[in-house]
Design a protein around this motif. Structure first.
Motif, PDB file in Angstrom:
ATOM      1  N   THR A 148       0.802  -1.225   0.000  1.00 43.09           N
ATOM      2  CA  THR A 148       0.000   0.000   0.000  1.00 43.09           C
ATOM      3  C   THR A 148       0.832   1.270   0.000  1.00 43.09           C
ATOM      4  OG1 THR A 148      -0.150  -0.035   2.430  1.00 43.09           O
ATOM      5  CG2 THR A 148      -1.884  -1.159   1.195  1.00 43.09           C
ATOM      6  N   ARG A 149       2.076   1.180   0.450  1.00 43.27           N
ATOM      7  CA  ARG A 149       2.910   2.378   0.561  1.00 43.27           C
ATOM      8  C   ARG A 149       4.098   2.388  -0.384  1.00 43.27           C
ATOM      9  NH1 ARG A 149      -0.158   5.932   3.679  1.00 43.27           N
ATOM     10  NH2 ARG A 149      -1.438   4.618   5.006  1.00 43.27           N
ATOM     11  N   GLY A 150       4.257   1.329  -1.167  1.00 42.30           N
ATOM     12  CA  GLY A 150       5.305   1.326  -2.179  1.00 42.30           C
ATOM     13  C   GLY A 150       6.674   0.942  -1.678  1.00 42.30           C
ATOM     14  N   PHE A 151       6.779   0.272  -0.508  1.00 45.36           N
ATOM     15  CA  PHE A 151       8.068  -0.185  -0.034  1.00 45.36           C
ATOM     16  C   PHE A 151       8.501  -1.418  -0.820  1.00 45.36           C
ATOM     17  CE2 PHE A 151       6.425   1.556   4.232  1.00 45.36           C
ATOM     18  CZ  PHE A 151       6.821   2.837   3.883  1.00 45.36           C
ATOM     19  N   SER A 152       9.740  -1.862  -0.580  1.00 45.12           N
ATOM     20  CA  SER A 152      10.284  -3.009  -1.314  1.00 45.12           C
ATOM     21  C   SER A 152       9.552  -4.291  -0.945  1.00 45.12           C
ATOM     22  CB  SER A 152      11.780  -3.162  -1.007  1.00 45.12           C
ATOM     23  OG  SER A 152      12.290  -4.343  -1.569  1.00 45.12           O
ATOM     24  N   GLU A 153       8.910  -4.916  -1.938  1.00 46.76           N
ATOM     25  CA  GLU A 153       8.219  -6.180  -1.683  1.00 46.76           C
ATOM     26  C   GLU A 153       9.182  -7.345  -1.544  1.00 46.76           C
ATOM     27  OE1 GLU A 153       7.260  -4.325  -4.394  1.00 46.76           O
ATOM     28  OE2 GLU A 153       5.219  -3.622  -3.940  1.00 46.76           O
ATOM     29  N   ALA A 154      10.371  -7.242  -2.169  1.00 42.84           N
ATOM     30  CA  ALA A 154      11.309  -8.372  -2.165  1.00 42.84           C
ATOM     31  C   ALA A 154      11.760  -8.712  -0.758  1.00 42.84           C
ATOM     32  CB  ALA A 154      12.516  -8.049  -3.047  1.00 42.84           C
ATOM     33  N   ILE A 155      12.092  -7.696   0.025  1.00 41.92           N
ATOM     34  CA  ILE A 155      12.570  -7.942   1.395  1.00 41.92           C
ATOM     35  C   ILE A 155      11.455  -8.537   2.241  1.00 41.92           C
ATOM     36  CG2 ILE A 155      13.463  -6.835   3.465  1.00 41.92           C
ATOM     37  CD1 ILE A 155      14.834  -4.798   1.682  1.00 41.92           C
ATOM     38  N   VAL A 156      10.246  -8.015   2.086  1.00 42.55           N
ATOM     39  CA  VAL A 156       9.114  -8.539   2.851  1.00 42.55           C
ATOM     40  C   VAL A 156       8.810  -9.972   2.438  1.00 42.55           C
ATOM     41  CG1 VAL A 156       6.697  -8.185   3.427  1.00 42.55           C
ATOM     42  CG2 VAL A 156       8.189  -6.218   3.086  1.00 42.55           C
ATOM     43  N   GLY A 157       8.980 -10.278   1.154  1.00 41.95           N
ATOM     44  CA  GLY A 157       8.773 -11.646   0.690  1.00 41.95           C
ATOM     45  C   GLY A 157       9.697 -12.627   1.371  1.00 41.95           C
ATOM     46  N   VAL A 158      10.933 -12.226   1.603  1.00 39.46           N
ATOM     47  CA  VAL A 158      11.878 -13.078   2.326  1.00 39.46           C
ATOM     48  C   VAL A 158      11.404 -13.293   3.759  1.00 39.46           C
ATOM     49  CG1 VAL A 158      14.250 -13.243   3.196  1.00 39.46           C
ATOM     50  CG2 VAL A 158      13.828 -12.371   0.893  1.00 39.46           C
ATOM     51  N   MET A 159      10.837 -12.260   4.364  1.00 42.97           N
ATOM     52  CA  MET A 159      10.349 -12.362   5.742  1.00 42.97           C
ATOM     53  C   MET A 159       9.195 -13.357   5.836  1.00 42.97           C
ATOM     54  SD  MET A 159       9.288  -9.180   8.191  1.00 42.97           S
ATOM     55  CE  MET A 159       9.050  -9.397   9.958  1.00 42.97           C
ATOM     56  N   ILE A 160       8.267 -13.305   4.878  1.00 41.94           N
ATOM     57  CA  ILE A 160       7.161 -14.256   4.875  1.00 41.94           C
ATOM     58  C   ILE A 160       7.671 -15.671   4.632  1.00 41.94           C
ATOM     59  CG2 ILE A 160       5.111 -14.967   3.572  1.00 41.94           C
ATOM     60  CD1 ILE A 160       4.390 -12.051   3.243  1.00 41.94           C
ATOM     61  N   ALA A 161       8.618 -15.813   3.705  1.00 39.67           N
ATOM     62  CA  ALA A 161       9.202 -17.131   3.448  1.00 39.67           C
ATOM     63  C   ALA A 161       9.930 -17.663   4.671  1.00 39.67           C
ATOM     64  CB  ALA A 161      10.154 -17.048   2.255  1.00 39.67           C
ATOM     65  N   ALA A 162      10.560 -16.781   5.441  1.00 38.04           N
ATOM     66  CA  ALA A 162      11.255 -17.221   6.655  1.00 38.04           C
ATOM     67  C   ALA A 162      10.295 -17.837   7.664  1.00 38.04           C
ATOM     68  CB  ALA A 162      11.987 -16.031   7.291  1.00 38.04           C
ATOM     69  N   ALA A 163       9.040 -17.366   7.641  1.00 39.58           N
ATOM     70  CA  ALA A 163       8.055 -17.894   8.582  1.00 39.58           C
ATOM     71  C   ALA A 163       7.446 -19.206   8.114  1.00 39.58           C
ATOM     72  CB  ALA A 163       6.945 -16.862   8.796  1.00 39.58           C
ATOM     73  N   LEU A 164       7.574 -19.537   6.828  1.00 38.90           N
ATOM     74  CA  LEU A 164       6.858 -20.703   6.294  1.00 38.90           C
ATOM     75  C   LEU A 164       7.765 -21.789   5.724  1.00 38.90           C
ATOM     76  CD1 LEU A 164       3.871 -18.922   4.490  1.00 38.90           C
ATOM     77  CD2 LEU A 164       3.876 -20.030   6.729  1.00 38.90           C
ATOM     78  N   ILE A 165       8.812 -21.423   4.989  1.00 37.63           N
ATOM     79  CA  ILE A 165       9.610 -22.430   4.286  1.00 37.63           C
ATOM     80  C   ILE A 165      10.408 -23.329   5.234  1.00 37.63           C
ATOM     81  CG2 ILE A 165      11.499 -22.796   2.652  1.00 37.63           C
ATOM     82  CD1 ILE A 165       8.891 -22.115   1.328  1.00 37.63           C
ATOM     83  N   PRO A 166      11.249 -22.795   6.144  1.00 32.16           N
ATOM     84  CA  PRO A 166      12.006 -23.695   7.029  1.00 32.16           C
ATOM     85  C   PRO A 166      11.127 -24.583   7.911  1.00 32.16           C
ATOM     86  CG  PRO A 166      12.995 -21.513   7.008  1.00 32.16           C
ATOM     87  CD  PRO A 166      11.680 -21.391   6.302  1.00 32.16           C
ATOM     88  N   PRO A 167      10.043 -24.066   8.527  1.00 31.68           N
ATOM     89  CA  PRO A 167       9.189 -24.974   9.311  1.00 31.68           C
ATOM     90  C   PRO A 167       8.537 -26.055   8.460  1.00 31.68           C
ATOM     91  CG  PRO A 167       8.739 -22.692   9.900  1.00 31.68           C
ATOM     92  CD  PRO A 167       9.606 -22.662   8.681  1.00 31.68           C
ATOM     93  N   SER A 168       8.131 -25.716   7.229  1.00 37.30           N
ATOM     94  CA  SER A 168       7.531 -26.726   6.355  1.00 37.30           C
ATOM     95  C   SER A 168       8.549 -27.797   5.989  1.00 37.30           C
ATOM     96  CB  SER A 168       6.984 -26.067   5.086  1.00 37.30           C
ATOM     97  OG  SER A 168       5.986 -25.114   5.397  1.00 37.30           O
ATOM     98  N   ALA A 169       9.777 -27.383   5.705  1.00 38.98           N
ATOM     99  CA  ALA A 169      10.837 -28.356   5.430  1.00 38.98           C
ATOM    100  C   ALA A 169      11.148 -29.195   6.665  1.00 38.98           C
ATOM    101  CB  ALA A 169      12.094 -27.631   4.945  1.00 38.98           C
TER     102      ALA A 169
END
Length: 446
Positions: A238-259
């Motif tokens: 909504t504010r135009g910040f970098s989506e790439a960095i936030v995407g890594v943060m979301i992946a950090a919450a889901l990918i390692p626990p799923s693995a």
């Protein structure tokens, strides 16, 4: 700033121009002669925060989906009327400069890749994450987070809820659930191959030997990553910040626990697998709840007053589902958190008691080397199994009665059954200390 181009349907030209005049918009209009049912093309610059209310007003005036609207970023606008309009819409300060609802839908949709690409990238991420966890390599695990395309689905689902876009909502939730399931299945396959290839450390707990431990026994602090990821994701959208960095943060919450779920299933560790699965579900709920709440607080609603009520009910319903599920699953996380607090307190108290006992004259030959609390390994909610005290001395063999004495001093600090184990390390005798112990005094040389 935005630059809008609206293709006006027949019979709606006067309505559109009246609204633009009333808003004080500096526009240019030209006739449309393609013969496709349009009468004019209107082009005009507008402040970013004015896009949503202007399009809403046009919609209420009957300018619906038959009109074509293009929204383009504008670098610079030199116009007195535009400056007046910008001042009018910036009265609330920067808090009002958010992406319009219409653009928000488009951006959320664009961040969700086609499913074949999404599936391929997730499979690669699952393989890299599993390899990184088994190899105990934080750098490799981080690499898996970078390539995981999880930002779009997480945001699309909640944008769809608050704006009444059923397609966007359905796509977002489907991508999330299928994506996590794919990572788990891929991790089970790769971890099974690794185990059959003889990569399992003989006699060593795979959880303790790798980066899995914090994922199979999660605590309440694990929620911070997921909640922060959900809020940051919406703010980036909504504010135009970098989506790439936030995407890594979301992946950090889901990918390692799923693995981690896949690895522990392949190793036959049901308790650890349950712990990792709870973390995955809790993080999914946290990301979606935080994103939904942030969107609602930011004021995103469906088109018009008459549509606000129908979407308010599903928004509250989803928020209740996310919140109740989070509270239920947070119970084991709270238990793990309390255990960690208790373990830290017990270790500190045990160190003080060991030092006090070894300070007595009868134990002058002994020194405390280490005090460690060992858990029983019953994941995900463990309990204290034993206190291991390592002491050093010049004599080999156990000190009679020391273990019992330490047990008596440490036992009052916990309500759980406790075992105190004392391990002895023989210190090396060197230099003057060894000479004196053998009855020899060092010689003074001139």
């Amino acid at each position: 700033m935005r630059y809008l181009e609206i293709t006006v349907p027949e019979g709606k030209r006067r309505s559109v121009l009246d609204i633009l005049e009333d808003e004080g918009v500096d526009y240019v209009v030209s006739d449309e002669t393609s013969g496709r049912g349009y009468t004019a093309v209107v082009r005009f610059p507008i402040p970013t925060q004015a896009v949503e209310p202007l399009l809403d007003r046009l919609k209420r005036a009957g300018i619906g989906d038959e009109a074509s609207v293009v929204v383009i970023d504008a670098e610079t606008v030199v116009s007195e009327r535009f400056a007046t309009l910008r001042d009018q819409y910036s009265r609330g300060g920067q808090t009002g400069a958010r992406t319009s609802r219409q653009v928000l839908r488009t951006k959320a949709d664009e961040l969700t890749p086609p499913f074949p690409i999404y599936a391929i990238m997730l499979l690669i991420s699952a393989v890299v994450a599993t390899a990184g966890l088994l190899a105990d390599s934080p750098a490799v695990v981080i690499g898996a987070m970078v390539i995981a395309p999880l930002l779009g689905p997480a945001l699309a689902a909640n944008v769809g809820i608050v704006t009444g876009d059923g397609r966007l909502k359905s796509t977002g939730f489907t991508y999330q659930l299928v994506g996590v399931a794919m990572v788990v299945v891929a991790s089970i396959g790769l971890a099974t191959l690794a185990r059959l290839a003889g990569l399992e450390p003989a006699g060593v707990d795979i959880v303790v030997a790798t980066e899995l431990e914090e994922r199979v026994a999660p605590n309440l602090f694990s929620l911070a990553v997921a909640l922060g990821a959900g809020i940051a994701g919406i703010l980036s959208l909504t504010r135009g910040f970098s989506e790439a960095i936030v995407g890594v943060m979301i992946a950090a919450a889901l990918i390692p626990p799923s693995a981690a779920v896949g690895i522990t299933v392949a190793w036959g560790m049901s308790g650890a697998a349950i712990g990792a699965a709870v973390l995955v579900i809790v993080n999914l709920l946290s990301i979606n709840l935080a994103a939904l709440a942030t969107l609602w607080v930011a004021g995103y609603r469906p088109q018009g007053l008459f549509e606000a009520s129908p979407t308010r009910t599903p928004t509250y319903t989803y928020a209740a589902i996310f919140g109740i599920g989070l509270l239920v699953l947070a119970a084991p996380l709270a238990s793990v958190t309390l255990l960690e607090f208790h373990t830290t307190e017990l270790e500190s108290a045990a160190e003080d008691e060991v030092n006090a006992v070894l300070a007595e004259p009868r134990y002058d030959e002994l020194e405390s080397e280490d005090v460690a609390i060992e858990l029983d390994g019953d994941y995900p909610v463990q309990s204290v199994d034993r206190v291991v005290v390592t002491v050093t001395g010049l004599e080999s063999g156990p000190e009679p009665g020391l273990a019992d004495r330490l047990y008596e001093e440490i036992r009052p600090h916990t309500d759980e059954p406790l075992v105190v184990e004392v391990q002895y390390v023989v210190a090396e005798q060197r230099g003057d200390d060894a000479d004196r112990r053998n009855g020899n005094e060092p010689l003074d040389w001139p």
